[in-house]
Design a protein around this motif. Structure first.
Motif, PDB file in Angstrom:
ATOM      1  N   UNK A  80      43.383  41.425  42.975  1.00  0.00           N
ATOM      2  CA  UNK A  80      42.922  41.682  41.610  1.00  0.00           C
ATOM      3  C   UNK A  80      43.054  40.429  40.753  1.00  0.00           C
ATOM      4  N   UNK A  81      44.145  39.705  40.932  1.00  0.00           N
ATOM      5  CA  UNK A  81      44.364  38.464  40.200  1.00  0.00           C
ATOM      6  C   UNK A  81      43.284  37.444  40.536  1.00  0.00           C
ATOM      7  N   UNK A  83      40.310  38.066  41.714  1.00  0.00           N
ATOM      8  CA  UNK A  83      39.010  38.550  41.259  1.00  0.00           C
ATOM      9  C   UNK A  83      38.811  38.301  39.767  1.00  0.00           C
ATOM     10  N   UNK A  84      39.830  38.609  38.956  1.00  0.00           N
ATOM     11  CA  UNK A  84      39.723  38.382  37.518  1.00  0.00           C
ATOM     12  C   UNK A  84      39.559  36.892  37.234  1.00  0.00           C
ATOM     13  N   UNK A  85      40.324  36.066  37.909  1.00  0.00           N
ATOM     14  CA  UNK A  85      40.230  34.622  37.681  1.00  0.00           C
ATOM     15  C   UNK A  85      38.831  34.098  37.990  1.00  0.00           C
ATOM     16  N   UNK A  86      38.295  34.457  39.141  1.00  0.00           N
ATOM     17  CA  UNK A  86      36.987  33.938  39.541  1.00  0.00           C
ATOM     18  C   UNK A  86      35.857  34.538  38.712  1.00  0.00           C
ATOM     19  N   UNK A  87      35.926  35.836  38.418  1.00  0.00           N
ATOM     20  CA  UNK A  87      34.868  36.497  37.667  1.00  0.00           C
ATOM     21  C   UNK A  87      34.747  35.942  36.253  1.00  0.00           C
ATOM     22  N   UNK A  88      35.876  35.775  35.589  1.00  0.00           N
ATOM     23  CA  UNK A  88      35.840  35.237  34.227  1.00  0.00           C
ATOM     24  C   UNK A  88      35.385  33.784  34.239  1.00  0.00           C
ATOM     25  N   UNK A 170      41.156  28.216  42.205  1.00  0.00           N
ATOM     26  CA  UNK A 170      42.271  28.840  42.900  1.00  0.00           C
ATOM     27  C   UNK A 170      43.330  29.318  41.909  1.00  0.00           C
ATOM     28  N   UNK A 171      44.175  30.230  42.361  1.00  0.00           N
ATOM     29  CA  UNK A 171      45.350  30.651  41.597  1.00  0.00           C
ATOM     30  C   UNK A 171      46.547  29.984  42.263  1.00  0.00           C
TER      31      UNK A 171
END
Length: 208
Positions: A80-81, A83-88, A170-171
């Motif tokens: 989820x982390x 996905x949110x990072x890449x989507x935004x 990347x995170x």
């Protein structure tokens, strides 16, 4: 530019491998571990943009009734982390506040366009809406190797302080980023900020 499916899969695999390489969480969370950025006691100055943001949205800038020290990160939350990072990152066109609003600094939620702090605010909002504890989602000010200021979202997890950044896909653990960490929101009160301790040497790569 949107990542290709193959590229995204490679990035996700690399991110998962990086996560797995972090030390396994202990039974009792040790926030003095090097995986977490240490802070100076007391509060520090609030970024001007965030102070104005709080005046406009006081409900988002207040003390936390319940302070969660860190999220217990499992595979579902890790995905989820990511996905949110890449989507935004992919949905917001990066532009400066001067270009958008005619001022040097203006913190707000992006509407298709925004700069680093706007993008970080949107990631924070989406994670809060997904159920992540507010006290673990911290707006953070850093200094780039070239001396420029920058804003990222720091997520405090039992694997360490992870950084969601609009400049990379990347995170990463905070210590694996090229930034000097200056200050972040307080976990106890989102209207207050604390100074971070970062004694690492950050070098600028020279081009000959």
């Amino acid at each position: 530019m949107l990542a290709t499916t193959k590229g995204l899969r490679t990035a996700l695999l690399g991110a998962v491998m990086a996560l797995a390489s972090l030390a396994a969480p202990a039974l009792a969370l040790d926030l003095t571990n090097v995986a977490f950025v240490q802070t100076v006691a007391g509060t520090t100055s609030i970024p001007v943009g965030h102070a104005e943001f709080c005046k406009a949205r006081p409900i988002e800038c207040r003390s936390n009734d319940t302070v969660v020290d860190a999220v217990g990160l499992d595979e579902a939350l890790w995905k989820q982390l990511l996905n949110v990072n890449s989507t935004v990152n992919e949905s917001i066109v990066a532009v400066t506040d001067m270009e958008l609003y005619g001022v040097e600094e203006f913190w707000t939620y992006p509407n298709g366009y925004g700069d680093c702090e706007d993008i970080a605010l949107e990631k924070r909002r989406q994670l809060i809406n997904a159920g992540w504890p507010v006290s673990t989602l911290l707006m953070t000010v850093v200094r780039e190797a070239n001396g420029n200021g920058h804003a990222v979202l720091m997520v405090r997890t039992d694997r360490g302080d992870l950084v969601l950044d609009n400049q990379v896909g990347t995170v990463d653990l905070w210590s694996n980023t090229p930034y000097q960490f200056l200050k972040r929101q307080s976990q106890a009160d989102t209207s207050k900020w604390v100074q971070m301790i970062d004694d690492r040497q950050i070098y600028v790569a020279a081009v000959k």
